[in-house]
Enzyme design. Sequence first.
Site, mmCIF file in Angstrom:
data_model
loop_
_atom_site.group_PDB
_atom_site.id
_atom_site.type_symbol
_atom_site.label_atom_id
_atom_site.label_comp_id
_atom_site.label_asym_id
_atom_site.label_seq_id
_atom_site.Cartn_x
_atom_site.Cartn_y
_atom_site.Cartn_z
ATOM 1 N N GLU A 147 4.237 -3.845 12.733
ATOM 2 C CA GLU A 147 3.219 -3.014 12.685
ATOM 3 C C GLU A 147 2.256 -3.735 11.628
ATOM 4 O OE1 GLU A 147 1.062 -0.872 10.608
ATOM 5 O OE2 GLU A 147 2.687 0.314 9.377
ATOM 6 N N CYS A 190 -3.021 1.584 6.881
ATOM 7 C CA CYS A 190 -3.921 0.612 8.151
ATOM 8 C C CYS A 190 -3.836 1.870 8.991
ATOM 9 C CB CYS A 190 -2.097 0.188 8.800
ATOM 10 S SG CYS A 190 -0.912 1.490 8.482
ATOM 11 N N ASN A 226 1.160 -1.204 -0.067
ATOM 12 C CA ASN A 226 0.160 -0.342 0.152
ATOM 13 C C ASN A 226 1.212 1.530 -0.106
ATOM 14 O OD1 ASN A 226 0.971 -0.898 2.129
ATOM 15 N ND2 ASN A 226 -1.125 0.052 3.245
ATOM 16 N N GLU A 235 8.428 3.181 14.161
ATOM 17 C CA GLU A 235 9.406 3.746 13.457
ATOM 18 C C GLU A 235 8.931 5.365 13.126
ATOM 19 O OE1 GLU A 235 8.880 -0.336 10.507
ATOM 20 O OE2 GLU A 235 7.521 0.872 9.831
#
Length: 539
Positions: free
Chosen positions: A306, A340, A206, A515
């Site tokens: 993640e 997400c 994505n 991150e």
Amino acid sequence: MARSTRQIQVPRAITPQTTGWAVAASKQKAPLASRMLRSGQCHWLSTINVKDKISARYLFREAAIIDGKDYPSTMHFQVYDPATQAQIGICPDLTSRQVDEAIAAAYKAFDSFRRTTPFERAKLLREWRDLVMESQEDLATMITLENGKPIAEAKGEVAYAASFMDWFAGEAPRAYGDVIAPSVAGNRAITIKQPVGVCGIITPWNFPAAMITRKVSAAIAAGCTVVIKPDSETPFTAIALAKLAKIAGIPDGVVNVVTTKSYLKEVGEKLCTDERIKKVSFTGSTNVGKLLMGQSSSTLKKLSFELGGNAPFIVFPDTPVAEAVNAAVSCKFRGSGQTCVCANRLFVHESIYDEFCELLAEKVSGFKIGNGLEEGVTHGPLIHDRAIEKVEAHVDDAVKHGGKVLVGGKRATEIGKYFYYPTVIRDAKPRIRIMKEETFGPVAAVFKFASEEEVIALANNVEVGLASYVMTNDINRAFRVAEQLEYGMVGVNTGIISDCATPFGGVKLSGFGREGSKYGIEEYLNIKAITFGKVGAPY
């Protein structure tokens, strides 16, 4: 700013086996194509010559990148444009044995790269960043072709991707240690931070550029080397980034890209079990994350995951409705809902519920869906069959349980196979699948709530906890609700929370580790304590 004086060495063309598929087929020199046609594996409607659509033709490579070189293969998989189902290229379908060569290259390169100074690594990252931004148009075109997102959104992703190179260039010299006063008289103690080693980087489709640079920039800043396994839907952006890394002067073996589709499970297991790899960073589904974590246990790797989300977007009655709708649109429908951190459940207070639903439907009805390369298109296709089937199932389920579709609610087959009209559903009930499952598509289900306590309970009643959103003009409520939400990130009065300077990550089944931000580099460092004895009493 582009620097016209830059001398770029264009890589030598790769072998005929990995050149443009359509060209090879037209010259009748593609035995692989013939075999695949006979076996029924080829099903594209047409082909797209990507090199005709970009300026720097060398960026489009149909090869993996191992030890700084194009790595061709006799086995390939096809990559398609989700907007047209046209083939845009082929990529090596590597086995775990071939991936072993990439790990060996990264392991060998680490021995020297770990000894570079933080300032040298910062310079390399900034050089890489400049090249990425100079190639913004080309990279965005490649992202749109393999991912489907509109070109304007793709350009934004490239800039976002480059921002992590900038950020971690600044963080590289700031991986500070500490001076500690031990309990033993006459002793002194310090800590230093050292690169963890070779890192396996597994990224989704994505954000083909940003998911890579968010991880790899931190790794390089720390002094680590990487083996990147991009998603088979979107490998070409990763390969192009690796090419630019080489041109930027990043040493061979530091950035390796391996591509695979048929051997995905064995390659994933290889990255998780090989003793030379000391860390794995993964972005993807919770189920796959659990599998990779189990595989990594045999070598006790350092991990950062993640994973899936199911973001609540809560609108309290003291919020101007128009502002709330604008934030919801930017949050829910970015990337056609395929991120997400997209809002998955919209909770709106009963006193403004009708007004919110009406205005949201009006905004969404103004979207223009289509091929992301076409002018004026605001939303592109979903990525593949499974994605559009899940969206359709979630909408059908919501309607079955009393939800009312205000706009959309069906496939846009007249535009293309993977297009679905952006959808708004009101009167959504808590028992529908969307309440528990991440849709990952352009569907906004709007739920009604009456009290703060009720909506917090509804928002937290899921197994995941990545992103969440609160719209309120009451500062006390903003703090109160944000602190009670069981999520790694909370956006207050905004639908956009991603930034290179802020920590990105979740809690519960959304994973662990962070991150971006000052915390991101820590994921790639080990802390070493050094104690000195017989120093004498402190002064």
